[in-house]
Design a protein around this motif. Structure first.
Motif, mmCIF file in Angstrom:
data_model
loop_
_atom_site.group_PDB
_atom_site.id
_atom_site.type_symbol
_atom_site.label_atom_id
_atom_site.label_comp_id
_atom_site.label_asym_id
_atom_site.label_seq_id
_atom_site.Cartn_x
_atom_site.Cartn_y
_atom_site.Cartn_z
ATOM 1 N N ARG A 173 0.842 -1.186 0.000
ATOM 2 C CA ARG A 173 0.000 0.000 0.000
ATOM 3 C C ARG A 173 0.884 1.246 0.000
ATOM 4 N NH1 ARG A 173 -3.400 -0.437 5.372
ATOM 5 N NH2 ARG A 173 -4.244 1.554 4.649
ATOM 6 N N HIS A 229 -0.267 -7.387 -9.582
ATOM 7 C CA HIS A 229 -0.365 -5.929 -9.655
ATOM 8 C C HIS A 229 0.592 -5.318 -10.671
ATOM 9 C CE1 HIS A 229 -2.032 -5.614 -5.261
ATOM 10 N NE2 HIS A 229 -2.895 -6.120 -6.109
ATOM 11 N N ARG A 246 -7.273 0.849 -4.738
ATOM 12 C CA ARG A 246 -7.241 -0.216 -3.734
ATOM 13 C C ARG A 246 -6.929 0.356 -2.350
ATOM 14 N NH1 ARG A 246 -6.576 -5.809 -3.695
ATOM 15 N NH2 ARG A 246 -5.298 -6.650 -1.982
#
Length: 287
Positions: A173, A229, A246
Motif C-alpha cells: 500500500r 499488480h 485499492r
C-alpha cells in the motif's frame, strides 16, 4: 555468492524476519525483527526475538547487522533487544529523518526527540554497501510504501520489506504519509531489473485467495511474469490507478500507532516519566 537464509514467521502480524548467514563463515545479519506486543493490555514480550536468538546461539553465529527495511507500521521492532543479546549494528535508510520529522509532529514529540536518525548506528544511502562476513550487501532505496524503504541485496538474495509481496498477492500500500504509488512503481522496476534468478524475500505474507500455505520466497523472474499488480509489463498509469483505488478501501494497520512511535526510535520505547513508567500516545483524527 548464495547466502544461507533462515525465515522466522510471526503469525500475529504476518511478518517474516530473516537471518542471513555467510555460507563460508559464522557472520550473520538479522532483517526486520519483531517485538511481540498485545495492544489490549499494552504488554510486550520477546518470544519472536528469542527464537532468533536461540538459533544464532545454537549455531554459534556472530551477528554483525540488525537491519530494518523501513519504519514498520504493523509491528514493533525488537532491534535493541537483539543488539543487547547478540551485538551488531542497527541500520536503516537515511530517509528515516523524513519519517521522524513527519511522525514527530503527529505524535507531538517535542524538541527532545531527535529527528536526525541518531538513534540508529548506520544510515544507508542508495548505492551504499556493507558486509556480512565475506558477503557484500548492496543497498537500494525503494520508496513508495514509505519514503525510507530500502531493499538489501546480499549475494543472490534481495530482501524487499513491504515493497513487493508474493506474486499472487501483489504490492505494498502507498497511502501512509509520504507514500507514493508512482514512486512504488519505479522502485519495483529497480528490483525487477536484478537478474531473473535473484531470490526475493518478502516482509509479509497473508495467503492470497486459493493458497493454503504461507510463503515468502520468490524470484525476480516469477515476479515479472506473475505478480498480479505489476507483472507482464503493466504500465505506470495502470498501476497507479489500481493501487490508489485499492488503498482507498484499506483500514489502518491494527498496530500502526504504537509501531511508529517505537520504530522511529530504532525500536526503543518513548522515554520513561518521573515514575519510571512508559506511555504510548494515541493521537485522535491524525491519520
Amino acid at each position: 555468492m548464495t547466502p544461507k537464509v533462515k525465515a522466522f514467521f510471526d503469525a500475529e502480524t504476518f511478518t517474516v524476519s530473516y537471518l542471513v548467514q555467510d555460507p563460508e563463515g559464522d557472520a550473520c545479519a538479522i532483517i526486520d525483527s519483531v517485538l511481540d506486543f498485545d495492544h489490549a493490555s499494552g504488554r510486550t514480550n520477546t518470544r519472536s526475538a528469542d527464537e532468533i536468538i536461540g538459533y544464532v546461539q545454537s549455531n554459534s553465529l556472530r551477528t554483525e547487522w540488525i537491519l530494518e527495511s523501513h519504519v514498520h507500521a504493523d509491528h514493533l521492532s525488537a532491534a535493541p533487544y537483539l543488539q543487547q543479546k547478540l551485538g551488531g549494528k542497527i541500520g536503516i535508510g537515511d530517509q528515516i529523518v523524513a519519517i521522524q520529522e513527519t511522525f514527530g509532529k503527529i505524535f507531538n514529540e517535542g524538541t527532545e526527540f531527535q529527528r536526525d536518525g541518531s538513534q540508529f548506528d548506520a544510515l544507508f544511502r542508495d548505492g551504499d554497501g556493507f558486509h556480512v562476513g565475506q558477503m557484500r550487501g548492496d543497498v537500494l532505496h525503494t520508496p513508495g510504501h514509505t519514503p525510507a524503504c530500502m531493499t538489501y541485496v546480499i549475494g543472490d538474495a534481495a530482501f524487499v520489506g513491504d515493497t513487493l509481496f508474493m506474486p499472487d498477492f501483489g504490492t505494498a500500500r502507498c497511502d501512509f504519509p509520504g507514500g507514493s504509488s508512482g514512486d512504488l512503481y519505479n522502485s519495483i522496476q529497480r528490483i525487477l531489473s536484478l537478474p531473473d534468478a535473484t531470490r526475493i524475500f518478502v516482509g509479509h505474507d497473508y495467503k492470497a485467495p486459493g493458497r493454503d500455505e504461507f510463503a515468502w520466497e520468490t524470484t525476480v523472474e516469477e515476479q515479472k511474469a506473475l505478480n498480479v499488480h505489476i507483472g507482464q509489463g503493466r504500465s505506470i498509469e495502470e498501476f497507479v490507478e489500481m493501487r490508489d483505488a485499492r488503498d482507498a478501501t484499506l483500514a489502518m494497520p491494527r498496530l500502526i500507532l504504537p509501531s511508529l512511535q517505537v520504530n522511529m526510535r530504532a525500536g526503543q520505547m518513548p522515554p520513561e516519566d518521573e515514575n519510571g513508567d512508559v506511555f504510548l500516545k494515541l493521537p485522535v483524527n491524525k491519520l
